[in-house]
Design an enzyme around this catalytic site. Structure first.
Site, PDB file in Angstrom:
ATOM      1  N   HIS A  79       9.600 -47.925 119.552  1.00 28.69           N
ATOM      2  CA  HIS A  79       9.896 -46.605 118.991  1.00 28.69           C
ATOM      3  C   HIS A  79      11.024 -46.788 117.970  1.00 28.69           C
ATOM      4  CE1 HIS A  79      11.593 -42.475 119.094  1.00 28.69           C
ATOM      5  NE2 HIS A  79      10.428 -42.089 119.559  1.00 28.69           N
ATOM      6  N   CYS A  91       6.719 -41.803 115.849  1.00 26.65           N
ATOM      7  CA  CYS A  91       8.003 -42.521 115.689  1.00 26.65           C
ATOM      8  C   CYS A  91       7.836 -44.011 115.977  1.00 26.65           C
ATOM      9  CB  CYS A  91       9.102 -41.939 116.577  1.00 26.65           C
ATOM     10  SG  CYS A  91       9.473 -40.243 116.207  1.00 26.65           S
ATOM     11  N   GLN A 151       9.477 -43.853 128.220  1.00 26.96           N
ATOM     12  CA  GLN A 151       8.137 -43.454 128.678  1.00 26.96           C
ATOM     13  C   GLN A 151       7.903 -43.850 130.123  1.00 26.96           C
ATOM     14  OE1 GLN A 151       5.809 -41.629 127.082  1.00 26.96           O
ATOM     15  NE2 GLN A 151       7.183 -41.404 125.342  1.00 26.96           N
ATOM     16  N   LYS A 159      11.525 -36.370 129.378  1.00 29.01           N
ATOM     17  CA  LYS A 159      10.205 -37.010 129.514  1.00 29.01           C
ATOM     18  C   LYS A 159       9.861 -37.257 130.979  1.00 29.01           C
ATOM     19  CE  LYS A 159      10.595 -39.383 125.063  1.00 29.01           C
ATOM     20  NZ  LYS A 159       9.706 -38.665 124.168  1.00 29.01           N
ATOM     21  N   ASP A 195      13.909 -50.160 127.250  1.00 29.62           N
ATOM     22  CA  ASP A 195      13.751 -48.760 126.874  1.00 29.62           C
ATOM     23  C   ASP A 195      12.714 -48.145 127.817  1.00 29.62           C
ATOM     24  OD1 ASP A 195      12.998 -46.361 125.801  1.00 29.62           O
ATOM     25  OD2 ASP A 195      12.437 -47.155 123.828  1.00 29.62           O
TER      26      ASP A 195
HETATM   27  C1  LIG Z   1       9.434 -45.414 123.981  1.00 25.55           C
HETATM   28  C2  LIG Z   1      10.443 -44.400 123.519  1.00 25.55           C
HETATM   29  N1  LIG Z   1      11.689 -44.793 123.324  1.00 25.55           N
HETATM   30  C3  LIG Z   1      12.649 -43.927 122.941  1.00 25.55           C
HETATM   31  C4  LIG Z   1      12.358 -42.616 122.712  1.00 25.55           C
HETATM   32  C5  LIG Z   1      13.451 -41.689 122.275  1.00 25.55           C
HETATM   33  O1  LIG Z   1      13.657 -40.704 123.241  1.00 25.55           O
HETATM   34  P1  LIG Z   1      14.561 -39.446 122.923  1.00 25.55           P
HETATM   35  O2  LIG Z   1      14.019 -38.842 121.656  1.00 25.55           O
HETATM   36  O3  LIG Z   1      14.385 -38.561 124.096  1.00 25.55           O
HETATM   37  O4  LIG Z   1      15.956 -39.936 122.763  1.00 25.55           O
HETATM   38  C6  LIG Z   1      11.058 -42.167 122.872  1.00 25.55           C
HETATM   39  C7  LIG Z   1      10.694 -40.769 122.580  1.00 25.55           C
HETATM   40  O5  LIG Z   1       9.550 -40.471 122.303  1.00 25.55           O
HETATM   41  C8  LIG Z   1      10.076 -43.077 123.312  1.00 25.55           C
HETATM   42  O6  LIG Z   1       8.818 -42.699 123.523  1.00 25.55           O
END
Ligand SMILES: Cc1ncc(COP(=O)(O)O)c(C=O)c1O
Length: 410
Positions: free
Chosen positions: A127, A368, A207, A230, A204
């Protein structure tokens, strides 16, 4: 707390008030949990009740309200510690979300401990929030960003990951589960390989946290980050978990109230962990809501959630791939809760707009994760992503709606 080992999906759905709504005159089918999940009644009520009955600033007042607010806030930290099996509550830092957590690690750990030429290893699956903070660091201190490519299925082969590690690899930052494709990385094996090179490992979990059981000690990573919204919790709150020894060495990310022990104009002594990293009035209601989300998830059997969502995914994959011209992007052998697809001759945005007319909420975008789109040479995909409240009927409505859109567009 009693744990439901077989999931009663109708009862679970009934706990999400928004799912009873209609959109465009049709019962809502919500298939965008990868972007944010819906919230169960207990989360909504916890936030409401906090504001109605307990609202006060934390860690400050000696009066009853403030003590209750502090108890709720710190109680949620304990629940989260248990939820991800962290060794200590000191290791959980409340942040805005996964994005802020990764930026915190890059700016605090990265700027303090990485040197020009040190390598930070990421994958092509990431992401943007696990790419851009490392690019900042490249500009700021001259680290080298190394990217492990994905294969045609959207997987990161372990051998390729291993080959990309070097004696200069100081930090590996990998997604546990891809939001664009659903791929699940073998983060335990990756952490082991990275550790053999002496690298630190950030996972990370934005998800994965809603779909897989997460045990930070079993994974063997150094940092694990996720967002509350999420995992059935509120927006604007998330967690950075990091090993205590690392947090002790890392400089604070932001300065302000609560993160200090004493302040004079000459010198400031920082507060103990985790408060050193929680400057300013935190998102107390968000934390309270996140605690309720943890209780919601813990009331369900996480292995049962994983198995149920797997069945939904298999069913959706089977149905969708029969549609003419539809290509599923990302066919990892180990994936969860996400199905991304394109249809020759139909733009993803047009498809999603038509599906919205049927009350079906899917995401059409680059998610993203533009490097993933570049890899598969598409500007965007349509993505259906599941939560524990989705049903086989939702999948049937998705498939029927895609079929209708196909008839119209292609
Ligand atoms: C794999 C992953 N990492 C990081 C993020 C970033 O999360 P946030 O926007 O809640 O900070 C997302 C959000 O879609 C994501 O899917």
């Amino acid at each position: 707390m009693s744990v439901e080992t077989t999931l009663d999906i109708a009862a679970i759905r009934a706990r999400f008030p928004i799912l009873a709504q209609t959109e465009n005159g049709q019962p809502l089918v919500y298939l965008d949990s990868g972007a944010t999940t819906q919230k169960p009644d207990t989360v909504i009520e916890a936030v409401r009740d906090y504001y109605r009955h307990d609202n006060a600033n934390v860690h400050r007042g000696v009066y009853a309200l403030s003590e209750r607010a502090t108890e709720a806030y710190e109680g949620a930290r304990d629940q989260l510690r248990d939820f991800i099996h962290a060794p200590s509550r000191k290791e959980l830092v409340f942040v805005r979300g996964a994005t802020e957590a990764i930026n915190l690690v890059a700016q605090s750990y990265g700027r303090a401990f990485l040197q020009p030429g040190d390598e930070v290893l990421i994958t092509e699956l990431e992401h943007h929030s696990n790419i851009v903070p490392w690019q900042f660091l490249r500009e700021q201190i001259g680290i080298k960003l190394v990217v492990v490519p994905i294969n045609e299925r959207g997987e990161v082969p372990l051998a390729d990951f291993e080959a990309a590690l070097s004696d200069r690899t100081r930090l590996v930052a990998i997604s546990h589960m891809s939001n664009a494709l659903g791929t699940i990385n073998d983060v335990t094996a990756m952490a082991r390989l990275a550790k053999e090179k002496g690298a630190k490992v950030l996972v990370d979990g934005a998800q994965a946290i809603a779909h897989l059981p997460v045990d930070v000690q079993a994974i063997g990573c150094d940092f694990y980050v996720f967002s509350g919204h999420k995992m059935y919790g509120p927006t604007g709150i998330g967690v950075l978990w990091a090993r205590e020894a690392l947090l002790e060495q890392m400089p604070p990310y932001q300065g302000g109230g609560d993160m200090i022990h004493t302040v004079t104009f000459e010198k400031t002594e920082y507060n103990e962990l985790p408060y050193k990293f929680e400057a300013g009035t935190p998102n107390i209601a968000g934390v309270v809501g996140l605690g309720a989300a943890v209780r919601f998830m813990q009331s369900l059997d996480r292995a049962a959630i994983e198995a149920y969502e797997r069945e939904l995914l298999d069913y959706a994959t089977e149905q969708l791939q029969n549609l003419p011209g539809l290509v599923i992007i990302g066919q990892a052998r180990h994936k969860a809760a996400v199905i991304s697809f394109k249809i020759e001759g139909a733009h993803p945005h047009d498809l999603a707009t038509l599906m919205d007319q049927d009350g079906i909420a899917v995401r059409a975008s680059h998610h993203c994760a533009q490097p993933v789109m570049q890899k598969f040479q598409v500007p965007a995909t349509v993505r259906a992503s599941f939560g524990v409240y989705n049903t086989f009927d939702d999948v049937d409505r998705l498939v029927a709606s895609v079929q209708e859109a196909l008839d119209m567009l292609v």
